[in-house]
Design an enzyme around this catalytic site. Sequence first.
Site, PDB file in Angstrom:
ATOM      1  N   LYS A  14       0.822  -1.216   0.000  1.00 36.46           N
ATOM      2  CA  LYS A  14       0.000   0.000   0.000  1.00 36.46           C
ATOM      3  C   LYS A  14       0.857   1.268   0.000  1.00 36.46           C
ATOM      4  O   LYS A  14       0.612   2.187  -0.757  1.00 36.46           O
ATOM      5  CB  LYS A  14      -0.939   0.035   1.230  1.00 36.46           C
ATOM      6  CG  LYS A  14      -1.965  -1.080   1.263  1.00 36.46           C
ATOM      7  CD  LYS A  14      -3.006  -0.867   2.357  1.00 36.46           C
ATOM      8  CE  LYS A  14      -2.453  -0.920   3.770  1.00 36.46           C
ATOM      9  NZ  LYS A  14      -1.944  -2.252   4.183  1.00 36.46           N
ATOM     10  N   ARG A  89      -9.749   1.001   8.524  1.00 33.51           N
ATOM     11  CA  ARG A  89      -9.331  -0.360   8.859  1.00 33.51           C
ATOM     12  C   ARG A  89     -10.433  -1.130   9.567  1.00 33.51           C
ATOM     13  O   ARG A  89     -10.246  -2.308   9.867  1.00 33.51           O
ATOM     14  CB  ARG A  89      -8.117  -0.303   9.775  1.00 33.51           C
ATOM     15  CG  ARG A  89      -6.778  -0.484   9.050  1.00 33.51           C
ATOM     16  CD  ARG A  89      -5.715  -0.429  10.103  1.00 33.51           C
ATOM     17  NE  ARG A  89      -4.488  -1.086   9.808  1.00 33.51           N
ATOM     18  CZ  ARG A  89      -3.410  -0.470   9.310  1.00 33.51           C
ATOM     19  NH1 ARG A  89      -3.458   0.789   8.965  1.00 33.51           N
ATOM     20  NH2 ARG A  89      -2.293  -1.143   9.153  1.00 33.51           N
ATOM     21  N   ARG A 123      11.196  -6.368   5.471  1.00 30.48           N
ATOM     22  CA  ARG A 123      11.049  -4.922   5.229  1.00 30.48           C
ATOM     23  C   ARG A 123      11.998  -4.116   6.113  1.00 30.48           C
ATOM     24  O   ARG A 123      12.143  -4.386   7.299  1.00 30.48           O
ATOM     25  CB  ARG A 123       9.600  -4.531   5.505  1.00 30.48           C
ATOM     26  CG  ARG A 123       9.351  -3.039   5.421  1.00 30.48           C
ATOM     27  CD  ARG A 123       7.917  -2.737   5.116  1.00 30.48           C
ATOM     28  NE  ARG A 123       7.013  -3.039   6.211  1.00 30.48           N
ATOM     29  CZ  ARG A 123       5.692  -2.832   6.136  1.00 30.48           C
ATOM     30  NH1 ARG A 123       5.150  -2.346   5.042  1.00 30.48           N
ATOM     31  NH2 ARG A 123       4.926  -3.120   7.170  1.00 30.48           N
ATOM     32  N   ARG A 152      10.915  -1.753  11.476  1.00 28.92           N
ATOM     33  CA  ARG A 152       9.835  -1.246  12.338  1.00 28.92           C
ATOM     34  C   ARG A 152       9.631  -2.218  13.490  1.00 28.92           C
ATOM     35  O   ARG A 152       9.610  -3.425  13.268  1.00 28.92           O
ATOM     36  CB  ARG A 152       8.530  -1.158  11.532  1.00 28.92           C
ATOM     37  CG  ARG A 152       8.376   0.138  10.791  1.00 28.92           C
ATOM     38  CD  ARG A 152       7.185   0.131   9.837  1.00 28.92           C
ATOM     39  NE  ARG A 152       5.923  -0.323  10.402  1.00 28.92           N
ATOM     40  CZ  ARG A 152       4.766  -0.281   9.749  1.00 28.92           C
ATOM     41  NH1 ARG A 152       4.716   0.217   8.525  1.00 28.92           N
ATOM     42  NH2 ARG A 152       3.662  -0.717  10.307  1.00 28.92           N
ATOM     43  N   ARG A 163      -0.974  -8.573  13.861  1.00 27.69           N
ATOM     44  CA  ARG A 163      -1.444  -7.619  12.845  1.00 27.69           C
ATOM     45  C   ARG A 163      -2.214  -8.334  11.742  1.00 27.69           C
ATOM     46  O   ARG A 163      -3.207  -7.812  11.243  1.00 27.69           O
ATOM     47  CB  ARG A 163      -0.256  -6.855  12.249  1.00 27.69           C
ATOM     48  CG  ARG A 163       0.346  -5.877  13.243  1.00 27.69           C
ATOM     49  CD  ARG A 163       1.646  -5.297  12.754  1.00 27.69           C
ATOM     50  NE  ARG A 163       1.500  -4.501  11.557  1.00 27.69           N
ATOM     51  CZ  ARG A 163       2.487  -4.283  10.678  1.00 27.69           C
ATOM     52  NH1 ARG A 163       3.670  -4.833  10.859  1.00 27.69           N
ATOM     53  NH2 ARG A 163       2.280  -3.515   9.648  1.00 27.69           N
TER      54      ARG A 163
HETATM   55  P1  AMP Z   1       0.553   0.861   9.047  1.00 26.53           P
HETATM   56  O1  AMP Z   1       1.781   1.687   8.877  1.00 26.53           O
HETATM   57  O2  AMP Z   1      -0.591   1.334   8.176  1.00 26.53           O
HETATM   58  O3  AMP Z   1       0.812  -0.622   8.916  1.00 26.53           O
HETATM   59  O4  AMP Z   1       0.037   1.096  10.554  1.00 26.53           O
HETATM   60  C1  AMP Z   1       0.839   0.701  11.653  1.00 26.53           C
HETATM   61  C2  AMP Z   1      -0.016   0.583  12.910  1.00 26.53           C
HETATM   62  O5  AMP Z   1      -0.635   1.850  13.193  1.00 26.53           O
HETATM   63  C3  AMP Z   1      -1.176  -0.396  12.816  1.00 26.53           C
HETATM   64  O6  AMP Z   1      -0.776  -1.730  13.101  1.00 26.53           O
HETATM   65  C4  AMP Z   1      -2.122   0.161  13.863  1.00 26.53           C
HETATM   66  O7  AMP Z   1      -1.680  -0.163  15.187  1.00 26.53           O
HETATM   67  C5  AMP Z   1      -1.951   1.668  13.695  1.00 26.53           C
HETATM   68  N1  AMP Z   1      -2.914   2.191  12.696  1.00 26.53           N
HETATM   69  C6  AMP Z   1      -2.623   2.736  11.476  1.00 26.53           C
HETATM   70  N2  AMP Z   1      -3.757   3.086  10.830  1.00 26.53           N
HETATM   71  C7  AMP Z   1      -4.783   2.740  11.653  1.00 26.53           C
HETATM   72  C8  AMP Z   1      -6.204   2.807  11.547  1.00 26.53           C
HETATM   73  N3  AMP Z   1      -6.821   3.292  10.447  1.00 26.53           N
HETATM   74  N4  AMP Z   1      -6.937   2.366  12.600  1.00 26.53           N
HETATM   75  C9  AMP Z   1      -6.365   1.879  13.711  1.00 26.53           C
HETATM   76  N5  AMP Z   1      -5.045   1.753  13.870  1.00 26.53           N
HETATM   77  C10 AMP Z   1      -4.245   2.182  12.848  1.00 26.53           C
END
Ligand code: AMP
Length: 208
Positions: A14, A89, A123, A152, A163
């Site tokens: 993404k 999400r 990653r 990360r 996740r």
């Molecule tokens: P990402 O970088 O999009 O994989 O997001 C990393 C982490 O941030 C996720 O595993 C969630 O803990 C939190 N997070 C990001 N976007 C959301 C969202 N829309 N709703 C809830 N938690 C989020």
Amino acid sequence: MKGIVLLGAPGAGKGTQAKLIASRYALPHISTGDILRSNIKNGTELGSLAKSFIDEGKLVPDEVVVAIVKDRLAQPDCKEGFLLDGFPRTTEQAKALASFATVTHAIDIEVDADEVVKRIAGRRMCACGESYHISTHPSAVCDKCGGALYQRDDDKEETVANRLRVYFDQTAPLIDYYRSAGVLFKVNGMQSVDEVFGEIKEVLDGND
Ligand code: AMP
């Protein structure tokens, strides 16, 4: 006017595709993950709240992320359209989004579960936002800014399983939500970055 949301499991690509889309279609790229991580880095109150959820691979509460996105979409650069990466999400987030913005394209990047695990495990990130992979896009330091690469915390094995579970339980149902809304487009994420982007361009160029 394009209102795009990117769906897909963690590691589906993404973030990579979002950068390409944002640049080609001149749209603001809004990544809730990036916004939360920058709050953690800057030691804000929001950051310390978010950290406890992120570190466990859990979702940050809906009302917190909805408020962030609502505020961001009210900025002038979102008047002509937007690209959301990592939001919504949950179905609750999607319903909230529908109350203050119009989604014209929900693009689901489909990737096999095995592949997702491999991609996340390998990653590596730079603080500037570029992402790398130990076998498919290796580098000692960031090509863009020379920064050090790191993994990360939530890409470590113990958090990834959580996740993925969260994705299948809470986020995958959004595919049906957007299918019912008539704005779902699927692309095959098991291809090169350029090939995936090619499919996305067909979706976006064919629906003006
Ligand atoms: P990402 O970088 O999009 O994989 O997001 C990393 C982490 O941030 C996720 O595993 C969630 O803990 C939190 N997070 C990001 N976007 C959301 C969202 N829309 N709703 C809830 N938690 C989020």
